[in-house]
Scaffold this motif. Structure first.
Motif, mmCIF file in Angstrom:
data_model
loop_
_atom_site.group_PDB
_atom_site.id
_atom_site.type_symbol
_atom_site.label_atom_id
_atom_site.label_comp_id
_atom_site.label_asym_id
_atom_site.label_seq_id
_atom_site.Cartn_x
_atom_site.Cartn_y
_atom_site.Cartn_z
ATOM 1 N N LEU A 89 3.894 14.346 8.103
ATOM 2 C CA LEU A 89 3.660 15.792 8.179
ATOM 3 C C LEU A 89 2.311 16.075 8.823
ATOM 4 O O LEU A 89 2.180 16.995 9.655
ATOM 5 N N ARG A 90 1.318 15.291 8.459
ATOM 6 C CA ARG A 90 -0.022 15.458 9.030
ATOM 7 C C ARG A 90 0.004 15.253 10.547
ATOM 8 O O ARG A 90 -0.537 16.067 11.308
ATOM 9 N N LEU A 91 0.639 14.176 10.997
ATOM 10 C CA LEU A 91 0.705 13.888 12.436
ATOM 11 C C LEU A 91 1.512 14.949 13.185
ATOM 12 O O LEU A 91 1.172 15.332 14.303
ATOM 13 N N GLN A 92 2.593 15.421 12.552
ATOM 14 C CA GLN A 92 3.413 16.447 13.186
ATOM 15 C C GLN A 92 2.609 17.723 13.411
ATOM 16 O O GLN A 92 2.656 18.314 14.507
ATOM 17 N N LYS A 93 1.878 18.144 12.390
ATOM 18 C CA LYS A 93 1.098 19.372 12.509
ATOM 19 C C LYS A 93 -0.032 19.213 13.525
ATOM 20 O O LYS A 93 -0.347 20.135 14.282
ATOM 21 N N GLN A 94 -0.664 18.054 13.544
ATOM 22 C CA GLN A 94 -1.740 17.830 14.510
ATOM 23 C C GLN A 94 -1.198 17.797 15.939
ATOM 24 O O GLN A 94 -1.843 18.288 16.868
ATOM 25 N N ALA A 95 -0.009 17.220 16.114
ATOM 26 C CA ALA A 95 0.617 17.209 17.444
ATOM 27 C C ALA A 95 0.921 18.632 17.899
ATOM 28 O O ALA A 95 0.739 18.979 19.075
ATOM 29 N N ASN A 96 1.360 19.470 16.955
ATOM 30 C CA ASN A 96 1.633 20.874 17.291
ATOM 31 C C ASN A 96 0.364 21.606 17.717
ATOM 32 O O ASN A 96 0.394 22.449 18.623
ATOM 33 N N HIS A 97 -0.760 21.290 17.054
ATOM 34 C CA HIS A 97 -2.030 21.907 17.446
ATOM 35 C C HIS A 97 -2.335 21.617 18.916
ATOM 36 O O HIS A 97 -2.753 22.497 19.670
ATOM 37 N N ILE A 98 -2.118 20.362 19.301
ATOM 38 C CA ILE A 98 -2.462 19.929 20.654
ATOM 39 C C ILE A 98 -1.465 20.458 21.687
ATOM 40 O O ILE A 98 -1.853 21.023 22.716
ATOM 41 N N ILE A 99 -0.164 20.277 21.398
ATOM 42 C CA ILE A 99 0.873 20.572 22.393
ATOM 43 C C ILE A 99 1.199 22.063 22.474
ATOM 44 O O ILE A 99 1.286 22.639 23.563
ATOM 45 N N GLN A 100 1.387 22.698 21.319
ATOM 46 C CA GLN A 100 1.819 24.092 21.305
ATOM 47 C C GLN A 100 0.657 25.087 21.334
ATOM 48 O O GLN A 100 0.695 26.080 22.048
ATOM 49 N N ASP A 101 -0.365 24.798 20.518
ATOM 50 C CA ASP A 101 -1.464 25.752 20.388
ATOM 51 C C ASP A 101 -2.618 25.464 21.341
ATOM 52 O O ASP A 101 -3.536 26.282 21.470
ATOM 53 N N ASN A 102 -2.590 24.277 21.982
ATOM 54 C CA ASN A 102 -3.679 23.877 22.879
ATOM 55 C C ASN A 102 -5.038 23.985 22.171
ATOM 56 O O ASN A 102 -6.007 24.498 22.713
ATOM 57 N N SER A 103 -5.062 23.491 20.928
ATOM 58 C CA SER A 103 -6.276 23.591 20.119
ATOM 59 C C SER A 103 -6.637 22.229 19.541
ATOM 60 O O SER A 103 -5.847 21.283 19.597
ATOM 61 N N GLU A 104 -7.835 22.135 18.989
ATOM 62 C CA GLU A 104 -8.275 20.894 18.363
ATOM 63 C C GLU A 104 -7.462 20.638 17.094
ATOM 64 O O GLU A 104 -7.281 21.553 16.282
ATOM 65 N N PRO A 105 -6.954 19.428 16.903
ATOM 66 C CA PRO A 105 -6.192 19.139 15.692
ATOM 67 C C PRO A 105 -7.094 19.123 14.462
ATOM 68 O O PRO A 105 -8.272 18.773 14.548
ATOM 69 N N ASN A 106 -6.546 19.541 13.339
ATOM 70 C CA ASN A 106 -7.283 19.473 12.076
ATOM 71 C C ASN A 106 -6.310 19.103 10.960
ATOM 72 O O ASN A 106 -5.133 18.823 11.213
ATOM 73 N N ASN A 107 -6.791 19.103 9.735
ATOM 74 C CA ASN A 107 -5.973 18.680 8.600
ATOM 75 C C ASN A 107 -5.518 19.841 7.721
ATOM 76 O O ASN A 107 -5.009 19.615 6.621
ATOM 77 N N PHE A 108 -5.711 21.068 8.189
ATOM 78 C CA PHE A 108 -5.349 22.228 7.385
ATOM 79 C C PHE A 108 -3.913 22.661 7.658
ATOM 80 O O PHE A 108 -3.502 22.795 8.816
ATOM 81 N N ILE A 109 -3.172 22.898 6.577
ATOM 82 C CA ILE A 109 -1.782 23.331 6.702
ATOM 83 C C ILE A 109 -1.567 24.588 5.879
ATOM 84 O O ILE A 109 -1.949 24.658 4.708
ATOM 85 N N ASP A 110 -0.943 25.589 6.490
ATOM 86 C CA ASP A 110 -0.576 26.825 5.808
ATOM 87 C C ASP A 110 0.779 26.593 5.127
ATOM 88 O O ASP A 110 1.779 26.363 5.817
ATOM 89 N N PRO A 111 0.837 26.630 3.800
ATOM 90 C CA PRO A 111 2.112 26.361 3.123
ATOM 91 C C PRO A 111 3.239 27.285 3.557
ATOM 92 O O PRO A 111 4.412 26.882 3.551
ATOM 93 N N THR A 112 2.897 28.518 3.953
ATOM 94 C CA THR A 112 3.941 29.463 4.358
ATOM 95 C C THR A 112 4.567 29.085 5.701
ATOM 96 O O THR A 112 5.612 29.616 6.065
ATOM 97 N N SER A 113 3.919 28.161 6.429
ATOM 98 C CA SER A 113 4.485 27.702 7.707
ATOM 99 C C SER A 113 5.520 26.604 7.494
ATOM 100 O O SER A 113 6.181 26.182 8.443
#
Length: 243
Positions: A187-211
């Motif tokens: 889950l951590r890697l998936q969210k960080q990949a989304n930061h990079i690929i979809q959001d074009n942002s720096e990856p971090n370890n924060f996850i919004d539970p509502t997402s």
């Protein structure tokens, strides 16, 4: 001359790793730090000193560098270091394990008091939880048992399997820990990949539970309950405390 060579080499490798996304350690636990570039004899002295002191600071150093691994070169150097540690760990080390256990209990799974919701923190205008900190108790918990039973695998999953093999963890307990650890990692890697690929942002370890989907949220809650259970076990075994 040898030390200067390796410090220059370590600085170059650390820089390349930072460039591709393995950010510099804010605590300074990097090969480029002159404090951690030493000979085998110096490292033996380090471990000896940390074992003798066994205060919170030295226990953290010991547990951190217990995870060092052979990458390239002469493997007999690491073999000799592990043999040295194997002998030292046969000694009564209740104080060391107490300090390491206390460290493993610092991070509580992000569940509310009634275990119904994922507890969040405010980061900017978002309510999130830190998935890296959520994983930390599993890594720390398993490392304590690995040290106590002189298991020198450095991968958390391999340590869990080795501990099951010698009867420290039951088959069901090992399965729950493995599932929890690798689910959180994925889950951590998936969210960080989304930061990079979809959001074009720096990856971090924060996850919004509502997402997360409802299934993901339920799975996380069960994993956090599992972690709490294992923390209770280590609290009793190594600190003799109930709460």
């Amino acid at each position: 001359e040898v030390r200067a060579y390796f410090l220059k080499f370590a600085d170059m490798v650390s820089g390349h790793l930072d460039f591709v996304g393995f950010s510099f350690c804010t605590g300074g636990f990097m090969a480029k730090n002159p404090k951690w570039t030493h000979s085998l004899s110096h490292w033996k002295n380090n471990y000896e000193l940390w074992l003798q002191e066994s205060v919170p600071e030295t226990s953290i150093k010991f547990s951190t560098f217990f995870d060092c691994r052979y990458i390239y070169g002469d493997p007999t150097i690491m073999d000799e270091l592990n043999e040295f540690l194997d002998e030292k760990l046969k000694q009564p080390l209740e104080k060391l394990f107490f300090q390491m256990a206390k460290n493993a209990l610092q991070y509580q799974p992000p569940l509310t008091s009634f275990l119904k919701n994922i507890r969040t923190i405010n980061v900017g205008d978002r309510e999130v939880f830190d998935i890296k900190k959520a994983m930390t108790p599993i890594v720390d918990l398993v490392r304590v048992y690995a040290l106590k039973h002189r298991i020198f695998s450095v991968n958390t999953g391999e340590r869990i399997k080795a501990l099951q093999k010698i009867g420290v963890f039951s088959e069901s307990a090992a399965h729950e820990l493995l599932h929890s650890y690798y689910y959180l990692m994925a889950l951590r890697l998936q969210k960080q990949a989304n930061h990079i690929i979809q959001d074009n942002s720096e990856p971090n370890n924060f996850i919004d539970p509502t997402s997360l989907t409802k299934i993901e949220q339920v799975t996380l809650k069960e994993i956090f309950k599992t972690i709490e259970g294992f923390q209770s076990r280590i609290r009793v075994e190594f600190t003799k405390e109930l709460f």
